[in-house]
Design a protein around this motif. Structure first.
Motif, PDB file in Angstrom:
ATOM      1  N   PRO A   1       0.762  -1.379   0.020  1.00 55.10           N
ATOM      2  CA  PRO A   1       0.037  -0.054   0.199  1.00 55.10           C
ATOM      3  C   PRO A   1       0.908   1.241   0.022  1.00 55.10           C
ATOM      4  O   PRO A   1       0.454   2.409  -0.529  1.00 55.10           O
ATOM      5  N   LEU A   2       2.080   1.340   0.601  1.00 58.81           N
ATOM      6  CA  LEU A   2       2.921   2.493   0.577  1.00 58.81           C
ATOM      7  C   LEU A   2       3.216   2.993  -0.627  1.00 58.81           C
ATOM      8  O   LEU A   2       3.376   4.000  -1.188  1.00 58.81           O
ATOM      9  N   VAL A   3       3.586   1.802  -1.465  1.00 59.01           N
ATOM     10  CA  VAL A   3       4.275   2.071  -2.735  1.00 59.01           C
ATOM     11  C   VAL A   3       2.976   2.514  -3.635  1.00 59.01           C
ATOM     12  O   VAL A   3       3.389   3.333  -4.541  1.00 59.01           O
ATOM     13  N   GLY A   4       1.908   1.706  -3.696  1.00 65.52           N
ATOM     14  CA  GLY A   4       0.735   2.244  -4.234  1.00 65.52           C
ATOM     15  C   GLY A   4       0.285   3.764  -4.154  1.00 65.52           C
ATOM     16  O   GLY A   4      -0.081   4.589  -5.098  1.00 65.52           O
ATOM     17  N   ALA A   5       0.247   4.044  -2.800  1.00 65.91           N
ATOM     18  CA  ALA A   5      -0.075   5.578  -2.329  1.00 65.91           C
ATOM     19  C   ALA A   5       0.836   6.421  -2.950  1.00 65.91           C
ATOM     20  O   ALA A   5       0.322   7.616  -3.450  1.00 65.91           O
ATOM     21  N   LEU A   6       2.209   6.175  -2.745  1.00 67.54           N
ATOM     22  CA  LEU A   6       3.031   7.235  -3.200  1.00 67.54           C
ATOM     23  C   LEU A   6       3.052   7.272  -4.751  1.00 67.54           C
ATOM     24  O   LEU A   6       3.353   8.320  -5.157  1.00 67.54           O
ATOM     25  N   SER A   7       2.871   6.208  -5.469  1.00 62.25           N
ATOM     26  CA  SER A   7       2.940   6.194  -6.801  1.00 62.25           C
ATOM     27  C   SER A   7       1.878   6.984  -7.345  1.00 62.25           C
ATOM     28  O   SER A   7       1.894   7.720  -8.225  1.00 62.25           O
ATOM     29  N   ARG A   8       0.708   6.861  -6.511  1.00 65.63           N
ATOM     30  CA  ARG A   8      -0.465   7.908  -7.075  1.00 65.63           C
ATOM     31  C   ARG A   8      -0.230   9.380  -6.739  1.00 65.63           C
ATOM     32  O   ARG A   8      -0.685  10.007  -7.425  1.00 65.63           O
ATOM     33  N   ALA A   9       0.213   9.427  -5.566  1.00 60.68           N
ATOM     34  CA  ALA A   9       0.497  10.905  -5.109  1.00 60.68           C
ATOM     35  C   ALA A   9       1.368  11.423  -6.144  1.00 60.68           C
ATOM     36  O   ALA A   9       1.571  12.735  -6.314  1.00 60.68           O
ATOM     37  N   GLY A  10       2.539  10.679  -6.394  1.00 61.60           N
ATOM     38  CA  GLY A  10       3.513  11.316  -7.390  1.00 61.60           C
ATOM     39  C   GLY A  10       3.662  11.374  -8.699  1.00 61.60           C
ATOM     40  O   GLY A  10       4.425  11.886  -9.462  1.00 61.60           O
ATOM     41  N   THR A  11       2.621  10.650  -9.267  1.00 59.16           N
ATOM     42  CA  THR A  11       2.490  10.586 -10.844  1.00 59.16           C
ATOM     43  C   THR A  11       1.321  11.278 -11.341  1.00 59.16           C
ATOM     44  O   THR A  11       1.011  10.872 -12.482  1.00 59.16           O
ATOM     45  N   GLY A  12       0.699  11.886 -10.584  1.00 56.89           N
ATOM     46  CA  GLY A  12      -0.523  12.755 -11.132  1.00 56.89           C
ATOM     47  C   GLY A  12       0.077  13.525 -12.272  1.00 56.89           C
ATOM     48  O   GLY A  12      -0.680  13.736 -13.301  1.00 56.89           O
ATOM     49  N   TRP A  13       1.312  14.248 -12.023  1.00 58.54           N
ATOM     50  CA  TRP A  13       1.597  15.121 -13.196  1.00 58.54           C
ATOM     51  C   TRP A  13       2.090  14.315 -14.568  1.00 58.54           C
ATOM     52  O   TRP A  13       1.995  15.028 -15.613  1.00 58.54           O
ATOM     53  N   VAL A  14       2.116  13.104 -14.279  1.00 53.84           N
ATOM     54  CA  VAL A  14       2.714  12.336 -15.737  1.00 53.84           C
ATOM     55  C   VAL A  14       1.398  12.342 -16.654  1.00 53.84           C
ATOM     56  O   VAL A  14       1.104  12.449 -17.679  1.00 53.84           O
ATOM     57  N   SER A  15       0.029  12.008 -15.877  1.00 46.46           N
ATOM     58  CA  SER A  15      -1.280  12.037 -16.645  1.00 46.46           C
ATOM     59  C   SER A  15      -1.573  13.391 -17.181  1.00 46.46           C
ATOM     60  O   SER A  15      -2.129  13.500 -18.436  1.00 46.46           O
ATOM     61  N   ASP A  16      -1.365  14.443 -16.301  1.00 48.32           N
ATOM     62  CA  ASP A  16      -1.512  15.914 -16.866  1.00 48.32           C
ATOM     63  C   ASP A  16      -0.731  16.300 -17.916  1.00 48.32           C
ATOM     64  O   ASP A  16      -0.838  17.096 -18.817  1.00 48.32           O
ATOM     65  N   ARG A  17       0.650  15.673 -18.194  1.00 49.18           N
ATOM     66  CA  ARG A  17       1.544  15.991 -19.111  1.00 49.18           C
ATOM     67  C   ARG A  17       1.432  15.107 -20.559  1.00 49.18           C
ATOM     68  O   ARG A  17       1.259  15.655 -21.732  1.00 49.18           O
ATOM     69  N   PHE A  18       1.098  13.648 -20.345  1.00 49.38           N
ATOM     70  CA  PHE A  18       1.193  12.754 -21.314  1.00 49.38           C
ATOM     71  C   PHE A  18      -0.415  12.141 -21.793  1.00 49.38           C
ATOM     72  O   PHE A  18      -0.359  11.772 -22.838  1.00 49.38           O
ATOM     73  N   GLY A  19      -1.340  12.672 -20.896  1.00 51.52           N
ATOM     74  CA  GLY A  19      -2.721  12.264 -21.081  1.00 51.52           C
ATOM     75  C   GLY A  19      -3.097  10.891 -20.396  1.00 51.52           C
ATOM     76  O   GLY A  19      -2.253   9.914 -20.199  1.00 51.52           O
ATOM     77  N   GLY A  20      -4.028  10.841 -19.596  1.00 48.00           N
ATOM     78  CA  GLY A  20      -4.510   9.900 -18.653  1.00 48.00           C
ATOM     79  C   GLY A  20      -4.923   8.732 -19.665  1.00 48.00           C
ATOM     80  O   GLY A  20      -4.747   7.526 -19.094  1.00 48.00           O
ATOM     81  N   GLY A  21      -5.559   8.890 -20.665  1.00 46.36           N
ATOM     82  CA  GLY A  21      -5.956   7.639 -21.406  1.00 46.36           C
ATOM     83  C   GLY A  21      -4.733   6.785 -21.723  1.00 46.36           C
ATOM     84  O   GLY A  21      -4.570   5.784 -21.547  1.00 46.36           O
ATOM     85  N   ARG A  22      -3.668   7.570 -22.442  1.00 41.83           N
ATOM     86  CA  ARG A  22      -2.250   6.853 -22.790  1.00 41.83           C
ATOM     87  C   ARG A  22      -1.744   6.093 -21.503  1.00 41.83           C
ATOM     88  O   ARG A  22      -1.265   5.114 -21.586  1.00 41.83           O
ATOM     89  N   VAL A  23      -1.644   6.973 -20.345  1.00 44.00           N
ATOM     90  CA  VAL A  23      -1.133   6.064 -19.054  1.00 44.00           C
ATOM     91  C   VAL A  23      -2.096   5.122 -18.667  1.00 44.00           C
ATOM     92  O   VAL A  23      -1.363   4.039 -18.276  1.00 44.00           O
TER      93      VAL A  23
END
Length: 852
Positions: free
Chosen positions: A671-693
């Motif tokens: 759960p720690l890995v899952g929670a941190l990856s969610r909190a830390g990767t929101g910008w990836v979807s904002d930049r490359f697109g949520g659909g592709r991610v």
């Protein structure tokens, strides 16, 4: 029961189109053929097919409703349909007559007599009945009749599904109890088969015979009044029936006073007769509503209502048996119906109040809450502010000068409150894993049920929590929902201190832990209102990701605090372990209490409401007609449903598959890995697109699940804990990325869909509508996805019971991810998909969906 329910929808639609004079004989002849064919069955498969054919008889009711209602005006339809509905007494006739025919001619004789009677009635109906007036008029005008699309159109109305819930009780529960009562009476009261059959038949008679009277009352007093009577008296009767035999010991001044309560056989029969009477009235009242509200769609609407009601006869007996297995209490079946009626009653009353306010909104708003205050009441004088009236987060100047500060404040108060909610929701996964060590003698199946139930209740509560913020305001609802976490936290602390605590108490506490799961839906909907589209993805990722961190915090903190008397004498004595050690298991609940109190106060003092975010349930319910709402439910179940389900089941699965490993030392990392990856990767979807991610996330999850399957022990091998653990860490990381990317997709999708679906709105109204729908969809998808917390642990348990291994469950998860991958590509990321042009940067801003 299954075919009799499912076919009602189609039989109703065909009756609307072709008329009852054709559909009734066809349906009866097919049923007669299946009944006769039953006597030729020489294998279970053939017997089953014939039984499914006999189920067509259950569809006859909706044919008759659609046919009969066309002969009468609105003032007499209730009585007419009530008289027709009294045909349900056939269920009791079979109980009385069939045994005598079976004794005389064998069971085949019953099938032959019933089949011949059906065939003769089919011929008589075709010869003597006439086409209904509407069908005759339509043929004269050359009208080909309504299209299937037009007949199914009303099914988008939430009101239709509300009627379906009513009928799920008044008819579905009638069928279920008719099936269940003989078994119940024999086991509980020790009666013989004949007495049990006669007592059950008295219920069937009362629940059928008074159908006509219910129609008459609906015409005279109104169907709404009859439904109030039905639900009100049903609550009283079901409370009496659900109260189990109980022994009481009261410490009096002269010593213990003992007494017991138990319902005798004849009071039980009288009570179920009364329950059947009001259920009979309710059946008539439900179908009185339909031709009044939907005069041109009686077949389709009545078909859906009848289908859902009939499914009650299929689902509820299974639920009765499951509850009996879980609790060991026979009256649990009536308790389930009690809660079902409570939900229906409240929903009906709230809906009526909403309709009244829509009709007389101004007049009702001018009245005081208490009628006796009318003389001194001054409208508007004491009205509380509805929240921040001017909220324009997409205005750069407003956002820079005022909006960002307020939004950030609400976000950073929301995050710890949500973290605590997740901690309380998932604390059961650690508590359950340690219960056997402190003397609780529960089977593995019972333990998996305890691990799964918080997920079930949390997911169900999310459906309701999804719509609470616009109704009550984010500040009030966050305060109430956070404070409610004290119930399971304190309950756990007291229950685990005594190994004699009944399993039922643990079931209740497991369900109460779901209060924490429900908070996620309302928290995400609240935060979604505060941020502009360009920052919404990252804000939601922070709120959800750091909130999800509560699972890891809990799995790290609880194993530490249960090893010491953190609260001293206040928390009670330690529990002795089988190996001689000691645990303070109560600290698993008590440790969260002070933090919950602080978070509750902070929410009330520091958070805000936004006036634009206010909306009634009816206004939010438009999302149920949006195709992309349901598609995103599937995708978010694949990401967040996997995260929360794996979090709930990971400790127990690891302990069972690798017993030599101390799982509690490692499981918090997932759960720690899952929670941190969610909190830390929101910008990836904002930049490359949520659909592709999202697309590439599902590909990674498919590979990771296959890796888990590969490294599990089985087929004579010991497996590899390191490989198993590494693949699960990859799964947790990918679910976090997918959680952020799917939520980033929703506001962009609705930003494009609302202007297309509602072009009549002005630009500012379209923005508000898109924001409102996006927030509602974010909350609702989180509600549906949360069922993963129930189904994944339960799937492990079922797979282990049936095959001795969790591999079958993991293959099912892998197949589901393949389906999610296909949906993402087909609707969003392929060339021509909804998000393809936006995410490829064709002159549009990815985050906002607006021209760059």
């Amino acid at each position: 029961m299954l075919t009799g329910s499912v076919t009602r929808l189609f039989l109703g639609v065909w009756t609307e189109k072709y008329g009852g004079r054709i559909m009734f004989p066809v349906q009866m002849l097919l049923t007669a053929a299946a009944t006769w064919a039953l006597t030729f069955a020489d294998s279970y498969l053939v017997y089953l097919i014939a039984a499914l054919g006999i189920g067509l008889a259950g569809g006859s009711f909706i044919i008759g409703v659609a046919y009969v209602s066309r002969w009468y005006d609105a003032g007499h339809q209730g009585t007419a349909l009530g008289i027709f509905g009294a045909g349900n007494v056939g269920a009791a006739v079979t109980k009385f007559v069939a045994p005598f025919i079976m004794v005389a001619y064998g069971w085949e004789g019953v099938a032959h007599v019933w089949a011949v009677a059906l065939a003769l009635m089919a011929v008589a109906f075709f010869v003597f009945a006439k086409d209904d007036p509407q069908l005759v008029a339509r043929r004269k005008s050359g009208d080909s009749g309504p299209t299937f699309a037009s007949q199914f159109a009303p099914l988008r109305n939430l009101q239709v599904w509300r009627f379906s819930l009513y009928y799920f009780f008044v008819f579905g529960a009638f069928v279920a109890l008719a099936l269940w009562l003989p078994h119940y009476l024999i086991d509980v009261y020790g009666t013989d088969v004949r007495t049990a059959g006669m007592a059950a038949a008295s219920f069937s008679l009362s629940a059928s015979l008074f159908h006509a009277y219910g129609g008459h009352l609906s015409d005279r007093f109104g169907a709404r009044a009859v439904m109030y009577w039905t639900f009100g008296f049903s609550l009283v009767f079901l409370f009496m029936l659900s109260y189990p035999p109980t022994d009481y010991v009261i410490q009096g001044k002269d010593g213990p006073i003992t007494f017991s309560t138990e319902m005798g056989f004849w009071p039980f029969v009288a009570t179920i007769f009364g329950l059947g009477f009001f259920m009979s009235l309710g059946k008539a009242a439900v179908f009185k509503h339909i031709p009044v509200y939907y005069p041109n769609h009686v077949g389709s609407v009545g078909g859906l209502v009848g289908m859902i009601g009939g499914l009650g006869g299929f689902v509820l007996p299974i639920a009765f048996g499951a509850l009996l297995d879980l609790t060991g209490i026979y009256t649990s079946c009536f308790l389930l119906l009690f809660f079902l009626v409570c939900i229906a009653f409240v929903w009906m009353h709230v809906s009526i109040r909403v309709m009244e306010r829509e009709a007389q909104g101004t007049a009702l708003s001018d009245l005081p809450e208490l009628p006796e205050m009318q003389a001194i009441h001054r409208p508007g004088q004491n009205a509380r502010p509805r929240g921040i009236e001017d909220w324009r987060p997409d205005d750069p100047v407003f956002w820079r000068e005022k909006g960002r500060r307020i939004a950030q404040r609400n976000l950073w108060i929301s995050i710890p409150a949500l973290l605590l909610a997740f901690a309380v929701w998932m604390v059961w996964s650690v508590v359950v894993a340690r219960l056997p060590a402190i003397g609780f003698d529960f089977t593995p199946s019972q333990l998996f049920w305890l691990a799964a139930l918080p997920g079930l209740s949390g997911a169900t509560l999310r459906i309701f929590y999804s719509f609470m913020v616009p109704i009550f305001g984010g500040r009030l609802w966050t305060t109430l929902s956070t404070g409610s976490l004290l119930l399971p936290a304190l309950g756990i602390g007291y229950a685990v201190q005594n190994p004699e605590t009944p399993y039922l108490i643990f079931l209740v506490l497991a369900l109460l832990c779901g209060l924490g799961g429900g908070n996620f839906a309302s928290s995400m909907a609240n935060i979604a209102f505060f941020f502009p589209k360009s920052e919404k993805g990252n804000a939601l990722a922070l709120n959800a990701g750091l909130g999800n961190l509560g699972v890891s915090v809990m799995q790290f903190l609880v194993p530490i605090v249960i090893t010491a008397g953190v609260f001293g004498a206040l928390s009670g004595q330690p529990q002795e372990m089988s190996d001689g050690g000691q645990l303070w298991m109560q600290n698993a609940g008590f440790v969260w209490v002070p933090f919950i109190v602080v978070a509750t106060i902070a929410a009330w003092v520091g958070m805000h409401d936004i006036a634009d975010a206010r909306a009634s349930f009816r206004e939010q319910a438009v999302i149920f007609t949006r195709k992309h709402n349901w598609l995103m439910c599937i995708l978010y179940t694949g990401t967040f449903g996997s995260f929360i389900g794996y979090s709930a089941g990971f400790p127990l699965l690891t302990r069972i598959m690798f017993p030599e490993v101390n799982a509690l030392q490692f499981v918090f990392l997932g759960p720690l890995v899952g929670a941190l990856s969610r909190a830390g990767t929101g910008w990836v979807s904002d930049r490359f697109g949520g659909g592709r991610v999202t697309f590439w996330t599902f590909i990674g999850m498919i590979v990771a699940v296959f890796g888990v399957i590969t490294f599990l022990p089985g087929d004579g091998t010991d497996g590899s804990f390191l490989g198993f653990f590494a693949c699960f860490m990859a799964l947790f990381f990918l679910t976090g990325v997918g959680n952020a990317s799917t939520f980033q997709m929703i506001p962009i999708i609705m930003g494009r869909e609302v202007p297309r679906l509602m072009p009549e709105l002005a630009a500012e109204e379209r923005r508000r509508q898109a924001d409102r729908e996006s927030a509602a969809i974010v909350a609702f998808t989180s509600a549906i996805a949360a069922y993963g917390a129930f189904f994944i642990p339960k799937a492990y348990g079922t797979s282990l019971n049936m095959t001795g291994s969790p591999v079958a469950a993991l293959w099912a998860f892998l197949i589901f991810y393949v389906i999610c991958l296909g949906i993402t590509w087909a609707y969003y990321t392929r060339r021509g998909g909804l998000l393809h042009d936006i995410e490829r940067g064709s002159g549009r801003n990815t985050a906002s969906g607006q021209p760059a």
